[in-house]
Design a protein around this motif. Structure first.
Motif, mmCIF file in Angstrom:
data_model
loop_
_atom_site.group_PDB
_atom_site.id
_atom_site.type_symbol
_atom_site.label_atom_id
_atom_site.label_comp_id
_atom_site.label_asym_id
_atom_site.label_seq_id
_atom_site.Cartn_x
_atom_site.Cartn_y
_atom_site.Cartn_z
ATOM 1 N N TYR A 32 0.834 -1.222 0.000
ATOM 2 C CA TYR A 32 0.000 0.000 0.000
ATOM 3 C C TYR A 32 0.862 1.264 0.000
ATOM 4 O O TYR A 32 0.366 2.351 0.277
ATOM 5 N N LYS B 35 -8.808 -0.752 3.130
ATOM 6 C CA LYS B 35 -7.346 -0.614 3.070
ATOM 7 C C LYS B 35 -6.914 -0.089 1.699
ATOM 8 O O LYS B 35 -6.054 0.778 1.610
ATOM 9 N N ARG B 36 -7.544 -0.639 0.645
ATOM 10 C CA ARG B 36 -7.206 -0.180 -0.722
ATOM 11 C C ARG B 36 -7.551 1.298 -0.896
ATOM 12 O O ARG B 36 -6.839 2.063 -1.528
ATOM 13 N N PRO C 146 -3.006 3.724 0.636
ATOM 14 C CA PRO C 146 -2.035 4.363 -0.267
ATOM 15 C C PRO C 146 -2.050 5.885 -0.140
ATOM 16 O O PRO C 146 -1.005 6.531 -0.202
#
Ligand SMILES: Cc1cc2nc3c(=O)[nH]c(=O)nc-3n(C[C@H](O)[C@H](O)[C@H](O)COP(=O)(O)OP(=O)(O)OC[C@H]3O[C@@H](n4cnc5c(N)ncnc54)[C@H](O)[C@@H]3O)c2cc1C
Length: 381
Positions: free
Chosen positions: A55, A101-102, A106
């Motif tokens: 990430y 999380k995706r 990032p």
């Protein structure tokens, strides 16, 4: 002699050199936020230490994260401006969905989003967290939040906040720790949230929050509904361990300052450090910091191995906060009147480290945890 993680220490110290005592002194005087410092840490990737590499982070553990925080405080700065991102990250990492999380990690790693805030404490319930009155009621594809929080830090310098709210009334759950949930609140677009800053003893950006029908999309629930308290406890263990490391950083700063000053300051024709009455408290502080550090490593190792670490995280925070506070007192004392002058930075660090006797958990509550959960003494509340 090199310390554990010397490469991280050297790199963080190098960055901190760009932000000397005068920088933090001025920020403190102005009651401002050290934005340039936090930006520099973010750009260098330090605040993304715990984010996995896939990430965009560096995929390090709590041990390494704790070294980063320790070195900031040891250099004379204050991690309180940015430590939230480290432990809040852990909550999202361990309990967030793959999609969450995706979506967030990032951007947090690149600095596009800041996750610096976590809202747990409420004015009428204090440490008795399971009695919180802030509710989140599910209505279609939204949760509607009403209630109030207090002492919620860095809200004005964060884009996201983790919120703990009751989703099932206390009267309807079999265990009081059930029926609470955690959510990601997007602070950039939060209609129904009023933020009122609290002026306080430390230069710590912290606020009262008022929720009036704040809507959160259901996809912002972290993990399972009703299990939020359990998830937050994991994050609290990370928080306590990181703050233990910060206190160790503070304590070492106080001991260094006391050592240098007492060797140079001549009174009655000799350096004051030659008097055992001056030496001994400094030596005692050093010993206590070393001992606290051992417990901090134990807590880090257990946390990073996904083992239970409640006792060790609490004990590390207790020992380190006590050691740094005692070192602060010693440092102030051996400086005599000069310790009170703002330009020596001791009074500022003294105020900063005092906080950790109370927040994020007060000393009595740690003693109570150890008495009940480690020693099996009767429950008192
Ligand atoms: C600068 C600052 C920043 C903070 N940031 C955040 C944040 O970002 N997010 C957040 O959620 N919270 C935050 N807090 C809140 C902090 O976690 C609480 O202040 C702390 O946990 C203590 O709770 P309280 O203030 O309600 O004290 P209380 O619970 O009212 O306790 C007051 C005192 O009584 C003692 N006490 C209470 N019950 C018992 C008992 N049964 N036995 C013995 N002693 C007891 C406590 O130890 C304490 O010393 C922050 C606080 C401060 C000051």
């Amino acid at each position: 002699m090199t310390d554990r993680y010397q490469d991280i220490r050297d790199a963080v110290r190098d960055l901190c050199k760009q932000f000397p005592d005068e920088y933090f002194r001025k920020i403190d005087e102005q009651r401002a936020y050290p934005a340039a410092f936090v930006d520099a840490l973010t750009q260098a990737g330090w605040l993304a230490a715990l984010i996995p590499q896939e990430y965009g982070g560096s995929g390090l553990g709590l041990a390494e994260a704790s070294v980063i925080m320790e070195e900031i405080n040891r250099s004379g700065g204050n991690s309180g401006a940015c430590h939230g991102q480290m432990y809040n990250m852990g909550t999202l990492l361990r309990h967030g969905s793959a999609e969450q999380k995706r979506q967030y990690l990032p951007k947090i790693a690149s600095g596009e989003l800041r996750l610096q805030s976590m809202a747990v404490t409420e004015p009428s319930t204090g440490t008795d967290t399971t009695k919180i009155k802030t509710t989140a009621q599910k209505k279609g594809d939204r949760y509607v939040v009403n209630g109030q929080k207090v002492w919620i830090s860095r809200v004005q310098h964060s884009d996201l906040m983790i919120l703990l709210a009751r989703t099932t009334p206390l009267a309807d759950v079999t265990r009081k720790s059930e029926g609470m949930s955690i959510f990601i609140v997007d602070l950039r677009d939060a209609k129904g949230l009023t933020v009122r800053p609290i002026a306080n003893m430390v230069n710590h950006e912290t606020n009262e929050l008022f929720f009036e029908n704040l809507e959160i999309p259901v996809e912002n629930l972290i993990g399972q509904e009703g299990k939020g308290f359990k998830y937050i406890l994991d994050g609290l263990n990370a928080e306590r361990t990181l703050i233990a490391a910060e206190c160790i950083g503070d304590g070492r700063w106080f001991v260094d300052r006391a050592t240098h000053y007492t060797k140079d300051r001549v009174v009655f024709g000799r350096p004051i450090a030659q008097n055992q009455g001056v030496q001994f408290p400094i030596a005692e502080s050093h010993i206590e910091l070393e001992a606290a550090d051992l417990m901090r490593w134990k807590a880090c190792e257990l946390f990073d191995a996904h083992q239970p670490c409640g006792a060790e995280a609490n004990m590390a925070k207790y020992l380190a906060a006590k050691a740094s506070w005692e070192a602060a007192n010693v440092c102030l004392q051996v400086h005599g009147g000069f310790g009170f002058a703002a330009e020596y930075d001791i009074e500022r660090k003294f105020r900063e480290t005092r906080l950790y006797q109370v927040a994020p958990i007060s000393t009595n509550l740690i003693l109570s945890y150890v008495a009940e959960h480690v020693l099996g003494l009767p429950k008192s509340f």
